[in-house]
Design an enzyme around this catalytic site. Structure first.
Site, short mmCIF file in Angstrom:
data_model
loop_
_atom_site.label_atom_id
_atom_site.label_comp_id
_atom_site.label_asym_id
_atom_site.label_seq_id
_atom_site.Cartn_x
_atom_site.Cartn_y
_atom_site.Cartn_z
N LYS A 66 106.09 -113.11 -1.55
CA LYS A 66 105.60 -112.19 -2.59
C LYS A 66 104.54 -111.21 -2.09
CE LYS A 66 106.47 -114.94 -6.77
NZ LYS A 66 105.91 -115.31 -8.08
N ASP A 103 105.16 -111.18 -13.34
CA ASP A 103 104.59 -112.50 -13.65
C ASP A 103 103.54 -112.43 -14.76
OD1 ASP A 103 106.13 -114.06 -11.88
OD2 ASP A 103 104.77 -113.64 -10.21
#
Ligand code: ATR
Length: 275
Positions: A66, A103
């Site tokens: 990520k 997220d």
């Protein structure tokens, strides 16, 4: 014409994303595929550059890629830039790659769906942990308008670095003081790995926590962590970590396949059964 997307991770077999997107593709009868893509860290940049050439509309990115993915993007959206991590890639028609982070959206959407009457501005929030997942949760809570955010992490330097990077009304709390930080709070979020299957439980005394405070855990294996069980037992509203995982997938699916999917009880049950 089949629309392609997938998830890059190493390892990636544990990822629930193929099941989530597969559920929606079938539900909507779309001509699309979503594949698990095991990519070694040494080949991440090569793999990312190959997405457009292979005709992918985009991809998700999971552990451990990520943060490294940020540097390989042609541009980042504002949230990915603040969090410093990408979980969703859009391949544009000109071959450029855009990194997004959904997220924070996923956390907020799951919380709002589970507890529609939670009022972010009404009381301080407590965040336990200062790792990658905490950054997304802190961005979500700051953007939701919490009046104060008590950030509590075992390593104080990591909490300080997170607060310095994100700004806002963040107060650093020593890990030993986590129980007293719950006084007057409206929300508590565990973003540490404590409570996950195979890890020690999160030990925290909930006596000072108001009965109306929402307790959430981003851990979803198990769905009911000892923190959530203790909170439920004393009557607090609780939100498990599966909702965030399901909701973070929505914006990517909408961008790649052109249909905005819904997080339904059927999807929740199907993924929960696979955990
Ligand atoms: P993620 O990206 O999933 O958030 P991470 O970046 O490794 O994972 O962060 C894990 C978090 O769990 C950190 O806040 C970590 O605390 P430290 O910053 O002090 O390492 C926290 N954590 C893990 N094990 C812990 C333990 N035994 N006690 C307290 N906190 C712990």
């Amino acid at each position: 014409m089949t629309r392609l997307a997938g998830v890059l991770g190493w390892p990636v077999a544990h990822s629930r994303s193929p099941a989530i997107h597969g559920h929606w593709l079938a539900q909507h009868g779309l001509d699309g595929a979503y594949l698990p893509l095991p990519v070694h860290p040494d080949r991440l940049e090569t793999a990312l550059r190959g997405l457009s050439a292979l005709g992918f509309r985009g991809a998700n990115v999971t552990v451990p890629h990520k943060v490294a993915t940020c540097a390989a993007m042609d541009r980042l959206d504002a949230v990915a830039g603040r969090i410093g991590a990408v979980n969703t890639i859009i391949c544009h028609d000109d071959g450029s790659l855009e990194g997004r982070n959904t997220d924070a959206y996923g956390f907020s959407a799951a919380l709002t769906q589970a507890v529609p009457d939670w009022r972010p501005a009404a009381a301080p929030a407590v965040v336990l942990g200062a790792g990658g997942a905490a950054r997304a949760v802190v961005v979500a809570l700051l953007d939701a308008g919490v009046p104060a955010l008590r950030l509590c992490n075992r390593s104080r330097e990591k909490a300080e670095a997170l607060a310095a990077a994100l700004g806002g009304p963040i107060e650093i709390i020593a890990w030993e003081d986590r129980a007293s930080a719950l006084a007057g709070a409206g929300l508590v979020v565990n973003t540490t790995s404590l409570g996950m299957t195979g890890k020690p439980p999160l030990e925290i005394d909930l006596d000072d926590l108001p009965a109306a405070a929402v307790v959430t855990d981003i851990v979803y294996t198990p769905l009911e962590t000892s923190l959530l069980a203790a909170a439920r037992g004393r009557g607090n509203p609780v939100v498990d970590g599966l909702g965030m995982l399901l909701h973070q997938a929505v914006p990517g699916f909408a961008a790649w396949y052109g249909t905005t999917p819904h997080v339904t009880p059927e999807l929740y049950a199907a993924i929960a059964a696979s955990l």
